[in-house]
Design a protein around this motif. Structure first.
Motif, mmCIF file in Angstrom:
data_model
loop_
_atom_site.group_PDB
_atom_site.id
_atom_site.type_symbol
_atom_site.label_atom_id
_atom_site.label_comp_id
_atom_site.label_asym_id
_atom_site.label_seq_id
_atom_site.Cartn_x
_atom_site.Cartn_y
_atom_site.Cartn_z
ATOM 1 N N ILE A 197 -7.693 4.804 -23.349
ATOM 2 C CA ILE A 197 -7.751 4.319 -21.975
ATOM 3 C C ILE A 197 -8.092 2.833 -21.976
ATOM 4 O O ILE A 197 -8.233 2.210 -23.018
ATOM 5 C CB ILE A 197 -8.782 5.125 -21.155
ATOM 6 N N SER A 198 -8.232 2.270 -20.800
ATOM 7 C CA SER A 198 -8.508 0.845 -20.657
ATOM 8 C C SER A 198 -9.747 0.455 -21.453
ATOM 9 O O SER A 198 -10.748 1.162 -21.476
ATOM 10 C CB SER A 198 -8.724 0.509 -19.176
ATOM 11 N N GLY A 199 -9.663 -0.707 -22.111
ATOM 12 C CA GLY A 199 -10.762 -1.177 -22.928
ATOM 13 C C GLY A 199 -10.700 -0.698 -24.356
ATOM 14 O O GLY A 199 -11.574 -1.015 -25.164
ATOM 15 N N GLY A 200 -9.671 0.092 -24.680
ATOM 16 C CA GLY A 200 -9.517 0.590 -26.040
ATOM 17 C C GLY A 200 -10.346 1.816 -26.350
ATOM 18 O O GLY A 200 -10.381 2.278 -27.493
ATOM 19 N N HIS A 201 -11.040 2.374 -25.366
ATOM 20 C CA HIS A 201 -11.852 3.565 -25.581
ATOM 21 C C HIS A 201 -10.955 4.797 -25.675
ATOM 22 O O HIS A 201 -9.806 4.791 -25.229
ATOM 23 C CB HIS A 201 -12.865 3.738 -24.452
ATOM 24 N N GLU A 202 -11.504 5.862 -26.222
ATOM 25 C CA GLU A 202 -10.729 7.082 -26.411
ATOM 26 C C GLU A 202 -11.504 8.303 -25.924
ATOM 27 O O GLU A 202 -12.728 8.360 -26.040
ATOM 28 C CB GLU A 202 -10.354 7.253 -27.895
ATOM 29 N N VAL A 203 -10.764 9.251 -25.385
ATOM 30 C CA VAL A 203 -11.337 10.529 -24.958
ATOM 31 C C VAL A 203 -10.431 11.641 -25.460
ATOM 32 O O VAL A 203 -9.284 11.402 -25.842
ATOM 33 C CB VAL A 203 -11.482 10.633 -23.419
ATOM 34 N N GLU A 204 -10.951 12.856 -25.446
ATOM 35 C CA GLU A 204 -10.171 14.001 -25.892
ATOM 36 C C GLU A 204 -9.972 14.997 -24.755
ATOM 37 O O GLU A 204 -10.847 15.197 -23.909
ATOM 38 C CB GLU A 204 -10.856 14.682 -27.080
ATOM 39 N N THR A 205 -8.800 15.605 -24.749
ATOM 40 C CA THR A 205 -8.401 16.590 -23.759
ATOM 41 C C THR A 205 -7.806 17.773 -24.507
ATOM 42 O O THR A 205 -7.081 17.580 -25.483
ATOM 43 C CB THR A 205 -7.342 15.989 -22.800
ATOM 44 N N VAL A 206 -8.106 18.988 -24.062
ATOM 45 C CA VAL A 206 -7.682 20.185 -24.796
ATOM 46 C C VAL A 206 -6.945 21.147 -23.869
ATOM 47 O O VAL A 206 -7.422 21.461 -22.776
ATOM 48 C CB VAL A 206 -8.897 20.896 -25.434
ATOM 49 N N TYR A 207 -5.780 21.616 -24.330
ATOM 50 C CA TYR A 207 -5.010 22.630 -23.609
ATOM 51 C C TYR A 207 -5.109 23.959 -24.356
ATOM 52 O O TYR A 207 -4.859 24.022 -25.566
ATOM 53 C CB TYR A 207 -3.539 22.217 -23.486
ATOM 54 N N ILE A 208 -5.502 25.006 -23.630
ATOM 55 C CA ILE A 208 -5.720 26.327 -24.234
ATOM 56 C C ILE A 208 -4.758 27.329 -23.589
ATOM 57 O O ILE A 208 -4.937 27.719 -22.434
ATOM 58 C CB ILE A 208 -7.174 26.792 -24.021
#
Length: 395
Positions: free
Chosen positions: A109-120
């Motif tokens: 995302i903006s600023g080069g940060h990262e997050v995780e999202t999971v599909y089950i």
């Protein structure tokens, strides 16, 4: 590659971010904010409401990102939109697929940060677990995300964008000419159980969920959205009034002494205060029960006495107890309860009149299970001894 091996796909096509183009991203704007943005860009006042509705449907109902493809808009108006706005989603850095079909997305995302999202994926539903913050401020000692310091809140566009990215990957946008109401919903449920505490990012989460629930767009029912909180008591009633989705609570202990260590926010709002807020939750009813999430930690919170205390504590609250076998991660100071112990705990809860499903761990082979999410760029891991010390446990 064996069928059981997790798959990692690195994606190299990365769109330009809104801050690089100088244009406003329309994803994440509420209907009033979208109308105001169009007005400010030069849309005639008498057309603002209509244009906002048209864009809303193109973006959230049809998944269209190119203004030139919005065929019910004039060529001149499409040019105006392209000059002022963009339709941008988080960048997919990697996509991993577990042996059990669970998909984990690492998103930048903006600023080069990262997050995780999971599909089950499940037989009767497809659930997307989304994040609300980069990192977390709560430092729950059993949670991998809790070992990562809070970096910032996600914007409404970054929250909604996680759902849109998953729909892209699932190929779920309606085919041209088809009614989206009759499309098969591979992504049928959303849970705010990823990175972060949603109620510490209340306004952005509220605005994002209003977009997701809007009948002219993604159109998920509020009953198919579950917000999980560790117990931010002042915002619980507000969540019921302004979001109105289903509520889950990361409970995890039956005494303040243990919960203080597992869920440190308990030191501010203890069990009794939290339960009072839950009993007053605006949407509470037998048809809209509160889910109590309870992670099973060997020798910590899994005794028969704990089970009996749990049902006494929640007496009078329409609820179900979701028992979660602990999902281990590097440096974790806990172990998963033995299966026989989990079943014995569940039996006590069930015989007291509460549903007590034991959650099947999903995506463990790709670190996508409950409590395992953590962004790669902020992964400066604490040692097992440091984590244990913070939890008040022997190293």
């Amino acid at each position: 590659m064996p069928a059981s091996a997790p798959i990692t796909q690195d994606l190299v096509t990365i769109p330009r971010k809104p801050e690089e183009t100088g244009r406003m991203n329309l994803v994440g704007l509420t209907r009033p904010a979208l109308a105001e943005a169009l007005r400010a860009a030069g849309t005639p006042e008498q057309q603002v409401k209509m244009r906002a509705a048209q864009l809303w449907q193109w973006i959230y109902q049809k998944g269209v990102r190119d203004f030139d493809a919005m065929t019910n808009l004039s060529k001149a108006y499409r040019a105006l939109l392209a000059a002022h706005f963009c339709i941008a989603l988080p960048e997919v850095v990697s996509r991993q697929v577990s042996a059990d079909g669970t998909r984990k997305y690492l998103l930048r995302i903006s600023g080069g940060h990262e997050v995780e999202t999971v599909y089950i994926p499940e037989e009767d539903r497809g659930t997307l677990c989304i994040s609300s913050q980069v990192g977390c401020t709560l430092t729950c000692s059993f949670c991998h995300t809790g070992t990562q310091k809070l970096v910032r809140n996600l914007t409404p566009g970054e929250i909604v964008g996680q759902i849109m990215v998953a729909r892209d990957d699932l190929g779920e946008w309606p085919a041209p000419g088809r009614n989206p109401k009759v499309e098969t919903r591979l992504l049928s449920n959303v849970v705010l159980m990823g990175m972060g505490e949603p109620l510490y990012n209340f306004e952005n989460v509220r605005d994002a969920m209003q977009i997701v629930m809007d009948n002219e767009g993604i159109s998920l029912s509020r009953r198919r959205i579950t917000l999980s909180t560790s117990g931010v008591v002042p915002e619980i009633a507000r969540a019921g009034a302004e979001i109105g989705c289903m509520l889950a609570v990361s409970f995890h202990a039956t005494t303040d002494a243990v919960r203080d260590k597992l869920v440190p926010i308990n030191r501010r709002w203890n069990i009794a205060t939290l339960l009072d807020a839950l009993r007053a939750y605006p949407k509470l009813s037998n048809s809209e029960r509160i889910t109590f999430e309870y992670v099973m930690l060997k020798g910590v919170n899994d005794s028969d006495a704990d089970a009996r205390r749990l049902v006494q504590l929640i007496a009078g609250i329409p609820a179900k107890i979701n028992l979660i076998p602990f999902n281990e991660w590097p440096g974790a100071p806990y172990e998963r309860s033995d299966w026989a112990r989990i079943e014995a705990f569940a039996d006590i809860v069930y015989k007291a009149g509460y549903a007590s499903p034991i959650r099947t761990p999903r995506g463990e082979d790709i670190m996508a299970a409950c409590g395992q999410l953590k962004s790669a760029t902020e992964r400066a891991r604490k040692s097992r001894a440091e984590i244990a010390a913070e939890a008040g446990l022997p190293g």
